[in-house]
Design a protein around this motif. Sequence first.
Motif: not given
Length: 194
Positions: A51-52, A54-59
């Motif tokens: 979830l993080l 995706r939401s923080l754009n930290q892929r």
Amino acid sequence: MKGRIWTVPNQITFLRLGFLPFFLMLIAYDHYRSALLVLVIAGLSDGIDGLLARSLNQRSALGAYLDPIADKLLLSSSFIILAFKKQLAWWLTILVLSRDVLILIVAVVILLVSGYRPFPPSIYGKLTTAAEIILVFLVVLAAAFPNYRVGLLNHFFTVGALNHFFIYAVTVLSIVSGFHYSFTTARHLSGPTP
């Protein structure tokens, strides 16, 4: 982004890997209730890191490899320790591990023969992993609370009865997904390189 290592999701995944030895030790010494708690925390951390990401754009490339490795290490070691503790049958553990080894060998062969070629997991692979996770959870739950009953469709079942269903589900899905992965990979390798 691809080169990032210490992203928040990756740190959570590393933390989940850190839970693994504690989970195994708790099972080894029959502390099933504490092991169940660790398993639930590990499962929640798995959902939170995705979830993080995706939401923080930290892929990140590391996260794409690390997350499934953490899941697979937890599942494989869970099957082995639960088989040693006679909570799961050895034939099922061998079947699950054999499928994982087959997939690993095929991935290494692909890497050596044609370089990196991504093969996203199939629906059968995802269903197999989900069934394995549920089975491990139910087995630990049954060991932690032997008389616990689950209400389902106006009927109450012992967790052991649900375990039998998921043992058959994992068996069938492991065989189907293993063959599907092998045939799909062979078809990709025999086709033209994109």
